[in-house]
Design a protein around this motif. Structure first.
Motif, PDB file in Angstrom:
ATOM      1  N   LEU A  33       0.787  -1.228   0.000  1.00 51.26           N
ATOM      2  CA  LEU A  33       0.000   0.000   0.000  1.00 51.26           C
ATOM      3  C   LEU A  33       0.826   1.289   0.000  1.00 51.26           C
ATOM      4  N   LEU A  34       1.718   1.428   0.983  1.00 52.33           N
ATOM      5  CA  LEU A  34       2.431   2.709   1.108  1.00 52.33           C
ATOM      6  C   LEU A  34       3.280   3.057  -0.116  1.00 52.33           C
ATOM      7  N   PRO A  35       4.059   2.110  -0.678  1.00 52.76           N
ATOM      8  CA  PRO A  35       4.823   2.488  -1.883  1.00 52.76           C
ATOM      9  C   PRO A  35       3.919   2.884  -3.041  1.00 52.76           C
ATOM     10  N   PHE A  36       2.707   2.345  -3.035  1.00 53.62           N
ATOM     11  CA  PHE A  36       1.747   2.609  -4.111  1.00 53.62           C
ATOM     12  C   PHE A  36       1.066   3.968  -3.926  1.00 53.62           C
ATOM     13  N   ILE A  37       0.763   4.299  -2.661  1.00 54.26           N
ATOM     14  CA  ILE A  37      -0.075   5.470  -2.389  1.00 54.26           C
ATOM     15  C   ILE A  37       0.749   6.741  -2.127  1.00 54.26           C
ATOM     16  N   VAL A  38       1.741   6.618  -1.239  1.00 51.63           N
ATOM     17  CA  VAL A  38       2.453   7.831  -0.802  1.00 51.63           C
ATOM     18  C   VAL A  38       3.431   8.283  -1.890  1.00 51.63           C
ATOM     19  N   ARG A  39       3.342   9.529  -2.271  1.00 52.03           N
ATOM     20  CA  ARG A  39       4.170  10.082  -3.352  1.00 52.03           C
ATOM     21  C   ARG A  39       4.950  11.298  -2.862  1.00 52.03           C
ATOM     22  N   SER A  40       6.143  11.463  -3.364  1.00 50.82           N
ATOM     23  CA  SER A  40       6.905  12.675  -3.066  1.00 50.82           C
ATOM     24  C   SER A  40       6.418  13.791  -3.992  1.00 50.82           C
ATOM     25  N   GLN A  41       6.998  14.971  -3.810  1.00 48.63           N
ATOM     26  CA  GLN A  41       6.606  16.095  -4.681  1.00 48.63           C
ATOM     27  C   GLN A  41       7.000  15.843  -6.136  1.00 48.63           C
ATOM     28  N   TYR A  42       7.903  14.879  -6.355  1.00 41.34           N
ATOM     29  CA  TYR A  42       8.311  14.565  -7.728  1.00 41.34           C
ATOM     30  C   TYR A  42       7.476  13.428  -8.323  1.00 41.34           C
ATOM     31  N   GLY A  43       6.497  12.962  -7.584  1.00 46.01           N
ATOM     32  CA  GLY A  43       5.578  11.961  -8.115  1.00 46.01           C
ATOM     33  C   GLY A  43       6.053  10.526  -8.000  1.00 46.01           C
ATOM     34  N   VAL A  44       7.094  10.284  -7.224  1.00 46.45           N
ATOM     35  CA  VAL A  44       7.546   8.900  -7.036  1.00 46.45           C
ATOM     36  C   VAL A  44       7.355   8.483  -5.579  1.00 46.45           C
TER      37      VAL A  44
END
Lengths: 48, 304
Positions: free
Chosen positions: B140-151
């Motif tokens: 879930l977290l790698p899929f949902i949480v994004r940095s300001q650069y979209g990764v």
């Protein structure tokens, strides 16, 4: 006697797993995995 | 003599660990610090950090997150399908036979100290922790949480995985002065987790595998349907409990031979005085009594 899943279930699921793999390969996920794996993963080693 | 089967398993574990971490050049100064060839397109079946200087393959858990946390938010069909295929064929056999970190924990457990058994009221809920880690930190977290650069980020690798610290972090930091200069709180946190894991392994059998490993949790989901299975021959079993006492993963093979927690180390098979336990493809050969149903005569003479 313990209840067990018949082997037919396993044999039916194996092609599903293979199909997932093939779809992932077709979609180019192997390149994503490779590009991540050939560079030092700073997060993995606690530096990222 | 009784230890021969276990010695074979240790040899397989060590041999596999060496084989999959055989990139010697990675340990030499002045060369690329990790292997960069095409073998890394393929994952090894067990936990093995791909940033280990010797690693020849990828880690399934790291590779899953690498796809999940990418810019395009894709599901990791390739790696999940690969891990599911392994789970469907052998289940947690990988944990017992093909995981270097499992071997390291087992060797630490051999240090002669008083051993701890976590009481069942605490042990049972703790066993579910690895499923929570798999769901939340790997999927879930790698899929949902994004940095300001979209990764996204590989949350499990970054904040939990002691395998990466042991196999990747420590060797690379020791071999590379530039990396040493960048050490910060994250390395100290992961190093602390690794030390906790090492210390716990001296007193508790495979604590990481029991409570934290998301890959063991994933393979565990396939235990009851995998091709390779455990089987109890009820017509031969005398319910002496020796199998349960031999199991260091705290499984009772008589009651749940294909428990999610079983790592298929075969210690219960070796401990059974009646040879009532077996491990192999499918349900293996049922005894004469089981084939014929309840009305069949007990195979007492033959079984003994």
């Amino acid at each position: 006697m313990k209840r067990e899943f018949p082997l037919k279930v396993t044999i039916a699921l194996i092609p599903v797993a293979i199909a997932c793999m093939v779809f992932g390969i077709y979609r180019g996920e192997v390149a994503t995995v490779l590009s991540k794996a050939i560079n030092i993963c700073m997060e993995c080693i606690g530096l990222g | 003599m009784a230890n021969h089967p276990n010695a074979l398993r240790k040899c397989v574990q060590a041999g596999w660990g060496i084989l999959t971490n055989a990139y010697i050049k990675g340990f030499l100064p002045g060369l690329p610090p990790i292997y960069q060839g095409n073998l890394k397109q393929v994952c090894v079946p067990g936990m093995n950090c791909y940033s280990c200087p010797g690693a020849l393959g990828s880690c399934p858990i790291g590779a899953m997150q690498a796809v999940f946390d990418g810019r395009h938010r894709q599901f990791a069909f390739y790696v999940v399908g690969y891990a599911a295929l392994i789970g469907l064929v052998v289940g947690r056999f990988v944990c017992g036979w093909l995981c270097l970190f499992g071997l390291i924990q087992e060797l630490l457990y051999k240090i002669p100290t008083p051993k701890l058994t976590i009481p069942a009221p605490a042990d049972k809920p703790l066993r579910y922790l690895k499923y929570l880690i798999l769901l939340v930190m790997v999927f879930l977290l790698p899929f949902i949480v994004r940095s300001q650069y979209g990764v996204g980020e590989p949350f499990f690798c970054k904040y939990v995985c002691p395998v990466g610290t042991l196999e990747g972090g420590i060797p690379l930091v020791l071999l590379n002065e530039a990396l040493r200069a960048t050490l910060g709180w994250l390395f100290r946190w992961k190093f602390f987790l690794l030390i906790m894991c090492v210390v716990a392994s001296v007193f508790i059998y495979r604590p990481f595998c029991k409570y934290l490993c998301p890959l063991g949790a994933f393979y565990g989901l396939f235990q009851k349907v995998s091709l390779v299975r455990m089987r109890v021959d009820e017509h031969v079993c005398v319910d002496c409990g020796k199998c349960a006492r031999a199991c260091k993963m705290n499984v009772d093979p008589h009651k749940t031979p294909n428990s999610n927690e079983c790592i298929r180390c075969r210690e219960c098979v070796n401990a059974c005085p009646m040879h009532a336990l077996s491990m192999g493809i499918g349900a293996l050969k049922p005894s004469a009594g089981e084939e014929a149903g309840e009305d069949a005569p007990a195979p007492s003479a033959e079984a003994q």
